[in-house]
Write a protein that holds these residues in place. Structure first.
Motif, mmCIF file in Angstrom:
data_model
loop_
_atom_site.group_PDB
_atom_site.id
_atom_site.type_symbol
_atom_site.label_atom_id
_atom_site.label_comp_id
_atom_site.label_asym_id
_atom_site.label_seq_id
_atom_site.Cartn_x
_atom_site.Cartn_y
_atom_site.Cartn_z
ATOM 1 N N ARG A 1 15.724 -153.708 60.877
ATOM 2 C CA ARG A 1 16.166 -154.130 59.543
ATOM 3 C C ARG A 1 17.688 -154.214 59.532
ATOM 4 N NH1 ARG A 1 13.022 -153.210 55.006
ATOM 5 N NH2 ARG A 1 14.760 -154.175 53.884
ATOM 6 N N ASP A 2 18.214 -155.421 59.648
ATOM 7 C CA ASP A 2 19.661 -155.579 59.704
ATOM 8 C C ASP A 2 20.197 -156.312 58.481
ATOM 9 O OD1 ASP A 2 18.792 -158.141 60.173
ATOM 10 O OD2 ASP A 2 19.796 -158.380 62.106
ATOM 11 N N ASP A 3 19.433 -156.294 57.353
ATOM 12 C CA ASP A 3 19.932 -156.906 56.130
ATOM 13 C C ASP A 3 20.915 -155.966 55.444
ATOM 14 O OD1 ASP A 3 17.698 -155.251 55.883
ATOM 15 O OD2 ASP A 3 17.057 -156.118 53.982
ATOM 16 N N GLY A 4 21.873 -156.542 54.724
ATOM 17 C CA GLY A 4 22.832 -155.733 53.987
ATOM 18 C C GLY A 4 24.198 -155.666 54.632
ATOM 19 N N PHE A 5 25.075 -154.831 54.050
ATOM 20 C CA PHE A 5 26.457 -154.758 54.501
ATOM 21 C C PHE A 5 27.123 -153.494 53.968
ATOM 22 C CE2 PHE A 5 26.327 -157.146 50.505
ATOM 23 C CZ PHE A 5 27.277 -156.487 49.733
ATOM 24 N N VAL A 6 28.314 -153.216 54.488
ATOM 25 C CA VAL A 6 29.207 -152.181 53.959
ATOM 26 C C VAL A 6 30.473 -152.872 53.481
ATOM 27 C CG1 VAL A 6 30.540 -150.101 54.450
ATOM 28 C CG2 VAL A 6 28.334 -150.431 55.555
ATOM 29 N N ARG A 7 30.979 -152.443 52.327
ATOM 30 C CA ARG A 7 32.169 -153.060 51.763
ATOM 31 C C ARG A 7 33.174 -151.982 51.367
ATOM 32 N NH1 ARG A 7 30.665 -156.623 46.860
ATOM 33 N NH2 ARG A 7 30.562 -154.611 45.793
ATOM 34 N N VAL A 8 34.442 -152.227 51.668
ATOM 35 C CA VAL A 8 35.512 -151.298 51.308
ATOM 36 C C VAL A 8 36.524 -152.020 50.429
ATOM 37 C CG1 VAL A 8 37.382 -149.846 52.178
ATOM 38 C CG2 VAL A 8 35.253 -149.994 53.451
ATOM 39 N N VAL A 9 36.946 -151.352 49.362
ATOM 40 C CA VAL A 9 37.937 -151.897 48.431
ATOM 41 C C VAL A 9 39.157 -150.979 48.460
ATOM 42 C CG1 VAL A 9 38.415 -152.559 46.052
ATOM 43 C CG2 VAL A 9 36.090 -152.785 46.959
ATOM 44 N N ALA A 10 40.338 -151.551 48.672
ATOM 45 C CA ALA A 10 41.563 -150.734 48.760
ATOM 46 C C ALA A 10 42.720 -151.430 48.074
ATOM 47 C CB ALA A 10 41.904 -150.453 50.222
ATOM 48 N N ALA B 1 27.603 -150.176 49.682
ATOM 49 C CA ALA B 1 26.764 -150.603 50.799
ATOM 50 C C ALA B 1 25.372 -150.905 50.296
ATOM 51 C CB ALA B 1 26.710 -149.516 51.884
ATOM 52 N N VAL B 2 24.708 -151.807 50.979
ATOM 53 C CA VAL B 2 23.298 -152.094 50.740
ATOM 54 C C VAL B 2 22.642 -152.249 52.097
ATOM 55 C CG1 VAL B 2 23.808 -154.566 50.449
ATOM 56 C CG2 VAL B 2 21.627 -153.647 49.638
ATOM 57 N N GLY B 3 21.543 -151.550 52.293
ATOM 58 C CA GLY B 3 20.865 -151.576 53.579
ATOM 59 C C GLY B 3 19.900 -150.416 53.700
ATOM 60 N N ILE B 4 19.147 -150.396 54.787
ATOM 61 C CA ILE B 4 18.200 -149.320 55.012
ATOM 62 C C ILE B 4 18.958 -148.016 55.287
ATOM 63 C CG2 ILE B 4 16.336 -148.503 56.516
ATOM 64 C CD1 ILE B 4 15.599 -150.813 54.646
ATOM 65 N N ALA B 5 18.588 -146.971 54.552
ATOM 66 C CA ALA B 5 19.113 -145.612 54.745
ATOM 67 C C ALA B 5 20.611 -145.479 54.460
ATOM 68 C CB ALA B 5 18.804 -145.113 56.161
ATOM 69 N N VAL B 6 21.195 -146.396 53.710
ATOM 70 C CA VAL B 6 22.633 -146.287 53.446
ATOM 71 C C VAL B 6 22.965 -145.161 52.464
ATOM 72 C CG1 VAL B 6 23.153 -148.693 53.974
ATOM 73 C CG2 VAL B 6 22.554 -148.044 51.620
ATOM 74 N N SER B 7 21.954 -144.583 51.828
ATOM 75 C CA SER B 7 22.225 -143.443 50.944
ATOM 76 C C SER B 7 22.936 -142.325 51.694
ATOM 77 C CB SER B 7 20.924 -142.907 50.334
ATOM 78 O OG SER B 7 19.998 -142.525 51.340
#
Length: 463
Positions: free
Chosen positions: A389-398, A410-416
């Motif tokens: 499952r490689d759907d989703g991403f991580v995003r950083v705002v600075a 983030a959105v994805g499997i187990a990103v909690s």
């Protein structure tokens, strides 16, 4: 009954209440806690814990059915998986019971006196508790209101029979063939998705224009695609009008009505403070809408009366209540404490999961920040690929001037499980360079955090 006196009285043994009582006991404060039901509150008994157990069981069953129905990419073949819902519910209840016992044991270890019954204020220092053996009066120097929240009903859709709340949804005796979920926020999405995986034909009815309206569209898109894959029907800009024969009558924005077949109708449109019978009319407490107004010490407008958790408003999260409970306990014990949290992580346990910490891009800009954003897709993450499952991403705002991190999503499997790292970065005042130069274990999804920071700095390595 002989009157009880104490230094601290906590009303409600949910996550906030029992944390407050345990910490106060550890600090030597003479503490009494009152609870009408089982310890642990909504979260432990009919919320966070049992729902996550059901979600895990649903994920497992769905994966097995998928492997039986077609060729698995993992090369696994099985025959006709079956679900014994009674055993599933029993397993879930066993987890809850184990944690209930743990709360009671920790309260006893901290020498907290537990009174089982329903509390009602007589005044700001005195409470009457209706117990099995009579009315118990308790007088305290300080009182903490931690009674939590309860599901909101809709006009014409009173809970009972086929109309259920999240509480009843977690203890159904059979999987409904047709389930309509009113409200596509995080509670409705979590439970509705679980039932879809367990075999229900699920339809979401959402009054707003899209699902999960509290999250930005980019985070929600992978969840929406997954619902389509699962065969879930989603109706947006549609309102529930009331029960109909064998289902639910709904109406769209143009006034057109239709009947949706439903064995059960799950109403998940929000929660309200649980104050019924508490006697708040005997007190003089400022409110913010239906919620109790508090200051940075979780103090209400009455001296010696504190409030924590859902009764104080959004975000209604167990970990917020726990942090507030610990803070109040230390204030009552004489320590100098104030609420100075930069962020509170929020997790939506959908498929895939969503985690939000701090400011997303639109909110950061709205607050006047000039920002830089780095986003790393899980399609370029080795760990995501190895679990299929490689759907989703991580995003950083600075901030663009200092590179101080303002938010991560983030959105994805187990990103909690990334929420702790995200929260720590903001609480510690991390900059993009701090995250980018920290060695992250390979192969893990957490590398997405590092890569997103590198992307924001202009030197991503793997995209």
């Amino acid at each position: 009954m002989k009157e009880i006196t104490c230094k601290l009285l906590v009303i409600g043994a949910g996550p906030g209440g029992y944390t407050c009582a345990i910490r106060a006991g550890q600090l030597g404060v003479d503490t009494v806690i009152v609870e009408a039901d089982k310890p642990g509150g909504t979260c432990l008994n009919v919320g966070c814990i049992p729902s996550k157990a059901l979600i895990h069981a649903a994920d497992t069953y769905h994966d097995l059915r998928h492997m039986a129905g077609q060729e698995s990419p993992f090369g696994i073949r099985i025959e006709n998986p079956e679900l014994d819902l009674a055993k599933t519910v029993g397993w879930k209840d066993g987890i809850v019971a184990r944690l209930n016992g743990g709360v009671l044991a920790r309260l006893a270890k901290a020498r907290v006196k537990i009174v089982h019954g329903k509390a009602r204020f007589r005044d700001g220092k005195t409470v009457d508790v209706v117990t099995e053996t009579g009315v118990q009066t308790i007088r305290a120097q300080a009182v903490v209101i931690a009674t939590g929240s309860q599901p909101v009903e809709l006009p014409g859709l009173v809970f009972g029979g086929p109309v259920i709340s999240s509480t009843e949804a977690l203890s159904l005796k059979a999987i409904p063939q047709n389930l309509v979920v009113i409200g596509a926020g995080y509670i409705g999405l979590e439970l509705g998705t679980a039932f879809a995986k367990l075999g229900s034909n699920v339809t979401f009815v959402e009054a707003q224009g899209r699902i999960l309206p509290q999250y930005d569209a980019d985070l929600v898109a992978p969840v929406a695609r997954r619902l389509t894959t699962l065969g879930v029907r989603v109706l947006t800009n549609v309102k529930a009008k009331g029960p109909s024969v064998g289902g639910l009558l709904v109406e769209d924005a143009q006034g057109a009505q239709q009947r949706l077949a439903a064995d059960k109708v799950l109403v998940a449109v929000g929660r309200r403070p649980h104050v019924d019978g508490l006697g708040l009319g005997e007190l003089d407490l400022d409110q913010a809408g239906p919620f109790l107004r508090i200051d940075e010490h979780c103090a209400t407008s009455m001296r010696g009366v504190f409030a924590i958790g859902d009764i104080t408003g959004e975000p209604m999260l167990a970990h917020r209540a726990m942090a507030q409970g610990e803070l109040v306990a230390e204030i009552v014990a004489g320590k100098r404490r104030a609420w100075d949290k930069r962020c509170i992580p929020a997790v939506c346990f959908t498929d895939p999961e969503i985690v939000v910490v701090g400011l997303p891009p639109d909110e950061a800009r709205a607050q006047g920040f000039d920002i830089r954003v780095g986003q790393f897709p899980f399609s370029a993450n080795g760990r995501a690929m190895t679990v299929g499952r490689d759907d989703g991403f991580v995003r950083v705002v600075a901030r663009s001037d200092s590179n101080v991190v303002l938010g991560m999503q983030a959105v994805g499997i187990a990103v909690s499980e990334l929420s702790a790292a995200f929260s720590l970065a903001i609480e510690m005042g991390a900059r993009l360079e701090d995250v980018a130069s920290t060695i992250h274990a390979h192969p893990t999804r957490s590398e997405g955090f590092q890569e997103a920071s590198m992307k924001a700095l202009g030197h991503a390595l793997h995209i």
